[in-house]
Design a protein around this motif. Structure first.
Motif, PDB file in Angstrom:
ATOM      1  N   GLU A 154       0.823  -1.211   0.000  1.00  0.00           N
ATOM      2  CA  GLU A 154       0.000   0.000   0.000  1.00  0.00           C
ATOM      3  C   GLU A 154       0.859   1.264   0.000  1.00  0.00           C
ATOM      4  O   GLU A 154       0.360   2.346  -0.305  1.00  0.00           O
ATOM      5  CB  GLU A 154      -0.954   0.010   1.191  1.00  0.00           C
ATOM      6  CG  GLU A 154      -2.062  -1.035   1.074  1.00  0.00           C
ATOM      7  CD  GLU A 154      -3.028  -0.986   2.235  1.00  0.00           C
ATOM      8  OE1 GLU A 154      -3.554   0.112   2.531  1.00  0.00           O
ATOM      9  OE2 GLU A 154      -3.250  -2.042   2.861  1.00  0.00           O
ATOM     10  N   PHE A 155       2.150   1.136   0.334  1.00  0.00           N
ATOM     11  CA  PHE A 155       3.054   2.269   0.164  1.00  0.00           C
ATOM     12  C   PHE A 155       3.230   2.488  -1.332  1.00  0.00           C
ATOM     13  O   PHE A 155       3.201   1.535  -2.121  1.00  0.00           O
ATOM     14  CB  PHE A 155       4.432   1.993   0.782  1.00  0.00           C
ATOM     15  CG  PHE A 155       4.471   2.099   2.278  1.00  0.00           C
ATOM     16  CD1 PHE A 155       4.228   3.303   2.930  1.00  0.00           C
ATOM     17  CD2 PHE A 155       4.796   1.000   3.059  1.00  0.00           C
ATOM     18  CE1 PHE A 155       4.287   3.407   4.301  1.00  0.00           C
ATOM     19  CE2 PHE A 155       4.866   1.089   4.434  1.00  0.00           C
ATOM     20  CZ  PHE A 155       4.606   2.299   5.062  1.00  0.00           C
ATOM     21  N   SER A 156       3.434   3.726  -1.738  1.00  0.00           N
ATOM     22  CA  SER A 156       3.653   4.015  -3.149  1.00  0.00           C
ATOM     23  C   SER A 156       4.998   3.422  -3.587  1.00  0.00           C
ATOM     24  O   SER A 156       5.837   3.078  -2.754  1.00  0.00           O
ATOM     25  CB  SER A 156       3.648   5.525  -3.393  1.00  0.00           C
ATOM     26  OG  SER A 156       4.810   6.109  -2.821  1.00  0.00           O
ATOM     27  N   GLU A 157       5.195   3.319  -4.898  1.00  0.00           N
ATOM     28  CA  GLU A 157       6.467   2.805  -5.410  1.00  0.00           C
ATOM     29  C   GLU A 157       7.632   3.675  -4.954  1.00  0.00           C
ATOM     30  O   GLU A 157       8.699   3.168  -4.615  1.00  0.00           O
ATOM     31  CB  GLU A 157       6.424   2.715  -6.936  1.00  0.00           C
ATOM     32  CG  GLU A 157       5.547   1.589  -7.449  1.00  0.00           C
ATOM     33  CD  GLU A 157       5.586   1.493  -8.978  1.00  0.00           C
ATOM     34  OE1 GLU A 157       6.511   2.039  -9.606  1.00  0.00           O
ATOM     35  OE2 GLU A 157       4.666   0.854  -9.523  1.00  0.00           O
ATOM     36  N   LYS A 158       7.433   4.978  -4.927  1.00  0.00           N
ATOM     37  CA  LYS A 158       8.474   5.904  -4.473  1.00  0.00           C
ATOM     38  C   LYS A 158       8.818   5.649  -3.004  1.00  0.00           C
ATOM     39  O   LYS A 158       9.992   5.628  -2.626  1.00  0.00           O
ATOM     40  CB  LYS A 158       8.006   7.344  -4.666  1.00  0.00           C
ATOM     41  CG  LYS A 158       9.002   8.374  -4.206  1.00  0.00           C
ATOM     42  CD  LYS A 158       8.461   9.777  -4.382  1.00  0.00           C
ATOM     43  CE  LYS A 158       9.429  10.791  -3.805  1.00  0.00           C
ATOM     44  NZ  LYS A 158       8.888  12.134  -3.780  1.00  0.00           N
ATOM     45  N   GLN A 200       8.335   2.814  -1.302  1.00  0.00           N
ATOM     46  CA  GLN A 200       9.010   1.516  -1.217  1.00  0.00           C
ATOM     47  C   GLN A 200      10.464   1.614  -1.671  1.00  0.00           C
ATOM     48  O   GLN A 200      11.356   1.021  -1.077  1.00  0.00           O
ATOM     49  CB  GLN A 200       8.260   0.475  -2.048  1.00  0.00           C
ATOM     50  CG  GLN A 200       6.936   0.066  -1.442  1.00  0.00           C
ATOM     51  CD  GLN A 200       6.218  -0.981  -2.281  1.00  0.00           C
ATOM     52  OE1 GLN A 200       6.856  -1.766  -2.986  1.00  0.00           O
ATOM     53  NE2 GLN A 200       4.902  -0.996  -2.214  1.00  0.00           N
ATOM     54  N   ALA A 201      10.706   2.393  -2.737  1.00  0.00           N
ATOM     55  CA  ALA A 201      12.077   2.577  -3.230  1.00  0.00           C
ATOM     56  C   ALA A 201      12.946   3.251  -2.174  1.00  0.00           C
ATOM     57  O   ALA A 201      14.121   2.910  -2.009  1.00  0.00           O
ATOM     58  CB  ALA A 201      12.072   3.389  -4.517  1.00  0.00           C
ATOM     59  N   MET A 202      12.384   4.192  -1.449  1.00  0.00           N
ATOM     60  CA  MET A 202      13.124   4.870  -0.394  1.00  0.00           C
ATOM     61  C   MET A 202      13.506   3.886   0.702  1.00  0.00           C
ATOM     62  O   MET A 202      14.637   3.879   1.197  1.00  0.00           O
ATOM     63  CB  MET A 202      12.310   6.031   0.175  1.00  0.00           C
ATOM     64  CG  MET A 202      13.068   6.882   1.153  1.00  0.00           C
ATOM     65  SD  MET A 202      14.496   7.751   0.461  1.00  0.00           S
ATOM     66  CE  MET A 202      13.698   8.997  -0.516  1.00  0.00           C
ATOM     67  N   PHE A 203      12.568   3.013   1.102  1.00  0.00           N
ATOM     68  CA  PHE A 203      12.865   2.000   2.126  1.00  0.00           C
ATOM     69  C   PHE A 203      13.927   1.022   1.617  1.00  0.00           C
ATOM     70  O   PHE A 203      14.832   0.635   2.351  1.00  0.00           O
ATOM     71  CB  PHE A 203      11.605   1.249   2.532  1.00  0.00           C
ATOM     72  CG  PHE A 203      10.667   2.044   3.391  1.00  0.00           C
ATOM     73  CD1 PHE A 203      11.123   2.718   4.526  1.00  0.00           C
ATOM     74  CD2 PHE A 203       9.332   2.150   3.068  1.00  0.00           C
ATOM     75  CE1 PHE A 203      10.263   3.456   5.314  1.00  0.00           C
ATOM     76  CE2 PHE A 203       8.467   2.901   3.851  1.00  0.00           C
ATOM     77  CZ  PHE A 203       8.922   3.536   4.977  1.00  0.00           C
ATOM     78  N   ASP A 204      13.833   0.622   0.350  1.00  0.00           N
ATOM     79  CA  ASP A 204      14.824  -0.294  -0.228  1.00  0.00           C
ATOM     80  C   ASP A 204      16.214   0.332  -0.192  1.00  0.00           C
ATOM     81  O   ASP A 204      17.204  -0.326   0.108  1.00  0.00           O
ATOM     82  CB  ASP A 204      14.444  -0.658  -1.673  1.00  0.00           C
ATOM     83  CG  ASP A 204      13.208  -1.543  -1.733  1.00  0.00           C
ATOM     84  OD1 ASP A 204      12.839  -2.134  -0.701  1.00  0.00           O
ATOM     85  OD2 ASP A 204      12.609  -1.621  -2.830  1.00  0.00           O
ATOM     86  N   GLU A 205      16.288   1.622  -0.481  1.00  0.00           N
ATOM     87  CA  GLU A 205      17.558   2.333  -0.475  1.00  0.00           C
ATOM     88  C   GLU A 205      18.151   2.397   0.935  1.00  0.00           C
ATOM     89  O   GLU A 205      19.356   2.377   1.116  1.00  0.00           O
ATOM     90  CB  GLU A 205      17.326   3.759  -1.008  1.00  0.00           C
ATOM     91  CG  GLU A 205      18.560   4.591  -1.107  1.00  0.00           C
ATOM     92  CD  GLU A 205      18.208   5.991  -1.604  1.00  0.00           C
ATOM     93  OE1 GLU A 205      18.615   6.950  -0.939  1.00  0.00           O
ATOM     94  OE2 GLU A 205      17.537   6.094  -2.651  1.00  0.00           O
ATOM     95  N   MET A 206      17.288   2.449   1.932  1.00  0.00           N
ATOM     96  CA  MET A 206      17.746   2.561   3.324  1.00  0.00           C
ATOM     97  C   MET A 206      18.278   1.246   3.873  1.00  0.00           C
ATOM     98  O   MET A 206      19.074   1.240   4.798  1.00  0.00           O
ATOM     99  CB  MET A 206      16.600   3.050   4.213  1.00  0.00           C
ATOM    100  CG  MET A 206      16.192   4.481   3.951  1.00  0.00           C
ATOM    101  SD  MET A 206      14.645   4.971   4.747  1.00  0.00           S
ATOM    102  CE  MET A 206      15.001   4.708   6.470  1.00  0.00           C
ATOM    103  N   GLN A 207      17.848   0.119   3.321  1.00  0.00           N
ATOM    104  CA  GLN A 207      18.256  -1.175   3.876  1.00  0.00           C
ATOM    105  C   GLN A 207      19.556  -1.667   3.301  1.00  0.00           C
ATOM    106  O   GLN A 207      20.006  -1.407   2.287  1.00  0.00           O
ATOM    107  CB  GLN A 207      17.168  -2.210   3.652  1.00  0.00           C
ATOM    108  CG  GLN A 207      15.951  -1.892   4.481  1.00  0.00           C
ATOM    109  CD  GLN A 207      14.878  -2.962   4.328  1.00  0.00           C
ATOM    110  OE1 GLN A 207      15.049  -3.978   3.691  1.00  0.00           O
ATOM    111  NE2 GLN A 207      13.750  -2.736   4.964  1.00  0.00           N
TER     112      GLN A 207
END
Length: 135
Positions: free
Chosen positions: A122-126, A128-135
């Motif tokens: 339910e998070f937007s793609e943007k 989700q991309a931010m979370f992916d970048e943080m991990q």
């Protein structure tokens, strides 16, 4: 000469009064342990002895801790992205003073400004991309 001193003193006094009366965009309490402020300060990350915590201030100035242990956070523009313990995900929108949360279990709304997501997607793609970048 005496008139000049009185004039300069008066000018300095008026200037300091005007500068002291400026309104701040922060409407909620902050302190030396405040790490990140979002928007008008309704949402903050605070430093506590055991961990960083994601805090929300209610309209009564009462603090509610949304996340006890912030593992990672990143501020991008007016948004704050937070990953908490047990893979809880938060997106705080500083423009609207709202927060989206994905915890992975059924939660009821704390306040009108909190939206609990039932699925990470339910998070937007943007977002989700931010979370992916943080991990």
């Amino acid at each position: 000469m005496k008139c000049r001193i009185i004039l300069i003193t008066s000018f300095v006094l008026v200037l300091s009064l005007l500068l002291g009366c400026q309104s701040s965009s922060i409407h909620y309490p902050t302190g030396k342990d405040t790490v990140v402020i979002v928007g008008d300060g309704k949402f903050q990350i605070g430093k506590f002895p055991d961990s960083l915590k994601l805090e929300m201030f209610e309209s009564s100035q009462q603090m509610v801790i949304l996340e006890e242990k912030v593992k990672q956070y990143k501020k991008s523009g007016q948004n704050l992205y937070v990953i908490g313990e047990k893979n809880a995900y938060y997106v705080v929108d500083g423009t609207s003073n709202t927060c989206k949360i994905y915890i992975g279990s059924d939660q009821s709304d704390i306040d009108a400004v909190i939206t609990y997501l039932k699925d990470y997607d339910e998070f937007s793609e943007k977002e989700q991309a931010m979370f992916d970048e943080m991990q």
